[in-house]
Design an enzyme around this catalytic site. Structure first.
Site, PDB file in Angstrom:
ATOM      1  N   SER A   1      40.205  10.378  -6.036  1.00 13.62           N
ATOM      2  CA  SER A   1      39.320  10.453  -7.254  1.00 13.62           C
ATOM      3  C   SER A   1      39.752  11.993  -7.855  1.00 13.62           C
ATOM      4  O   SER A   1      39.677  12.853  -7.198  1.00 13.62           O
ATOM      5  CB  SER A   1      37.785  10.360  -7.118  1.00 13.62           C
ATOM      6  OG  SER A   1      37.322  11.044  -8.298  1.00 13.62           O
TER       7      SER A   1
ATOM      8  N   CYS B   1      24.827  10.736  -6.033  1.00 16.13           N
ATOM      9  CA  CYS B   1      24.569   9.249  -6.491  1.00 16.13           C
ATOM     10  C   CYS B   1      23.376   8.761  -5.980  1.00 16.13           C
ATOM     11  O   CYS B   1      22.647   7.993  -6.486  1.00 16.13           O
ATOM     12  CB  CYS B   1      25.648   8.097  -5.765  1.00 16.13           C
ATOM     13  SG  CYS B   1      27.348   9.123  -6.131  1.00 16.13           S
TER      14      CYS B   1
HETATM   15  C1  LIG Z   1      32.901  11.035  -5.428  1.00 18.19           C
HETATM   16  C2  LIG Z   1      33.116   9.908  -4.600  1.00 18.19           C
HETATM   17  C3  LIG Z   1      33.334   8.721  -4.744  1.00 18.19           C
HETATM   18  C4  LIG Z   1      33.553   8.257  -6.315  1.00 18.19           C
HETATM   19  O1  LIG Z   1      34.517   8.785  -6.929  1.00 18.19           O
HETATM   20  P1  LIG Z   1      34.187   8.357  -8.472  1.00 18.19           P
HETATM   21  O2  LIG Z   1      35.692   8.847  -8.971  1.00 18.19           O
HETATM   22  O3  LIG Z   1      33.236   9.429  -8.956  1.00 18.19           O
HETATM   23  O4  LIG Z   1      34.294   7.124  -8.920  1.00 18.19           O
HETATM   24  C5  LIG Z   1      33.996   7.733  -3.704  1.00 18.19           C
HETATM   25  N1  LIG Z   1      33.707   7.994  -2.570  1.00 18.19           N
HETATM   26  C6  LIG Z   1      33.626   9.484  -1.878  1.00 18.19           C
HETATM   27  C7  LIG Z   1      33.635   9.545  -0.692  1.00 18.19           C
HETATM   28  C8  LIG Z   1      33.196  10.178  -3.100  1.00 18.19           C
HETATM   29  O5  LIG Z   1      32.770  11.542  -2.683  1.00 18.19           O
END
Ligand SMILES: *Cc1c(COP(=O)(O)O)cnc(C)c1O
Length: 395
Positions: A199, A324
């Site tokens: 990401s 989240c």
């Molecule tokens: C932030 C995060 C995600 C989600 O990524 P997004 O780009 O916000 O959808 C998935 N896995 C982990 C381990 C994260 O820290």
């Protein structure tokens, strides 16, 4: 003093990335699928970015699919391999209890669709072993999905060894590497990884962009149907500014990475030493096997929510774990997975940062957390009972 210590939730957009993006909003705004020169210029930028991110993880450009972020990459990776497994009658998937919800909720859906999911226990130190994986693999296992670094406690998993086990048993291996890429060296070939999620906004790239690496020969299924973008595997006009910004941010993050890791680790070690002076508190996750910039503590006799609000009053942005799940009163599934009892898991604090965090800010963090913890404990009936010996300390 203002201190942002929540990089594991998201980071600021880096100046280099921002500068790289700007022309793609206003000057080079063509659609990469258009045949005219404006489109072709955008297409070239897209492919340059693909080359750049591929190189950063040791992959081929053709093995990269751009997505809207880490969540979508996780969904697509897991759903794709599940579909391949189902065709061969292999409907068993192995993961862990402390994955990100993008993985856990996708697996829950697949269970409802007839897949069987084994969630491995996580050791007290926040690590899953290759032996656990080897033991759990069955004839009908199609996928192992285990995160590279945990987003709440920062522990690094023995990915290379887990990948080797999967290779030997001929099971696909996916890793959610969102908290690892740009923070520690990651190479899909050396680490025996078949699929990997990234990401942009966790390493000073823009939000709403990420990518999925899938080793050559792995057929991806679409999560989003539509046009033929991304070789038909991810429909929708490509977000060129974001893609360009993510590539620039990743290249920058990986420049002098080992020097940066050493700097961040030193700051982290000072923070851990300072916070360890608070009685009846404990670091969550292994002391050694962790990403440089994430620290997570539990403090007995307090509520994480109140801690966060009072720290915010002092100008400190921190987290109790995952962004989240904040707002929900359930304790973190990660802390429960590593065996922290409910009453302790409620009093958690995650501080995450990088080389831009000043040493003064680290001292301010230590001082502020100490103040707020003792303030809250003084008001807490639970703490009074603990002090009076009416309850037993857990930590
Ligand atoms: C932030 C995060 C995600 C989600 O990524 P997004 O780009 O916000 O959808 C998935 N896995 C982990 C381990 C994260 O820290």
């Amino acid at each position: 003093m203002k201190v942002y210590a929540d990089n594991a939730a998201t980071t600021s957009l880096g100046e280099v990335a921002f500068a790289a993006m700007k022309p793609y909003f206003t000057e080079v705004y063509g659609n990469p699928s258009s045949l005219h020169s404006a489109g072709q210029e955008a297409k070239e930028a897209l492919e340059r970015a693909r080359n750049a991110v591929a190189q950063e993880i040791g992959a081929l450009p053709s093995e990269i699919t751009f997505t809207s972020g880490g969540s979508e990459a996780d969904n697509q990776a897991i759903r794709s391999v599940a579909a391949l497994g189902a065709k061969k009658g292999k409907k068993h998937i192995i993961s862990t209890k402390f994955e990100h919800h993008a993985v856990l909720h996708t697996l829950e859906k697949l269970e409802k669709e007839g897949f069987e999911v084994t969630l491995l226990d996580v050791h007290e130190n926040g690590i899953v072993t290759p032996e656990q994986v080897a033991e759990a693999i069955r004839e009908d296992t199609c996928l192992v999905t285990i995160m590279y670094a945990n987003n709440e406690i920062g522990t690094l998993q023995p990915i290379r060894e887990i990948g080797a086990v999967c290779r030997e048993k001929k099971v696909y291996f996916h890793t959610d590497a969102v908290q690892a890429v740009g923070h520690v060296p990651v190479n899909v070939k050396d680490d025996n990884i078949d699929l990997l999620s990234v990401s942009g906004h966790k390493f000073h790239g823009p939000k709403g962009i990420g990518f999925l690496y899938a080793k050559r020969g792995i057929l991806l299924s679409n999560v989003i149907e539509g046009g033929a973008q991304e070789r038909g595997k991810r429909a929708g006009t490509e977000n060129i500014p974001a893609i360009v910004g993510m590539a620039a941010a990743l290249t920058e993050a990986n420049t002098n990475l080992s020097e940066k890791m050493a700097i961040v680790s030193k700051k982290r070690d000072r923070l851990i030493a300072g916070l360890s002076e608070i009685p009846h508190g404990a670091l969550n996750g292994d002391r050694e096997h962790r990403v440089p910039g994430t620290v997570n503590f539990c403090f007995e006799g307090i509520e994480g929510e109140s801690l966060l609000l009072l720290l915010d009053d002092k100008g400190i942005c921190a987290s109790s774990g995952s962004a989240c799940t904040s707002g929900s009163l359930d304790p973190s599934h990660v802390l429960l997975a590593i065996g922290r009892p409910h009453e302790v898991a409620h009093g958690s604090l995650r501080l995450s940062f990088d080389e831009n965090m000043s040493d003064e800010a680290i001292e301010y963090l230590i001082e502020s957390v100490k103040d707020v913890v003792s303030y809250l404990r003084n008001m807490s009936p639970v703490w009074r009972d603990l002090q009076a010996g009416k309850r037993e300390y857990i930590l």
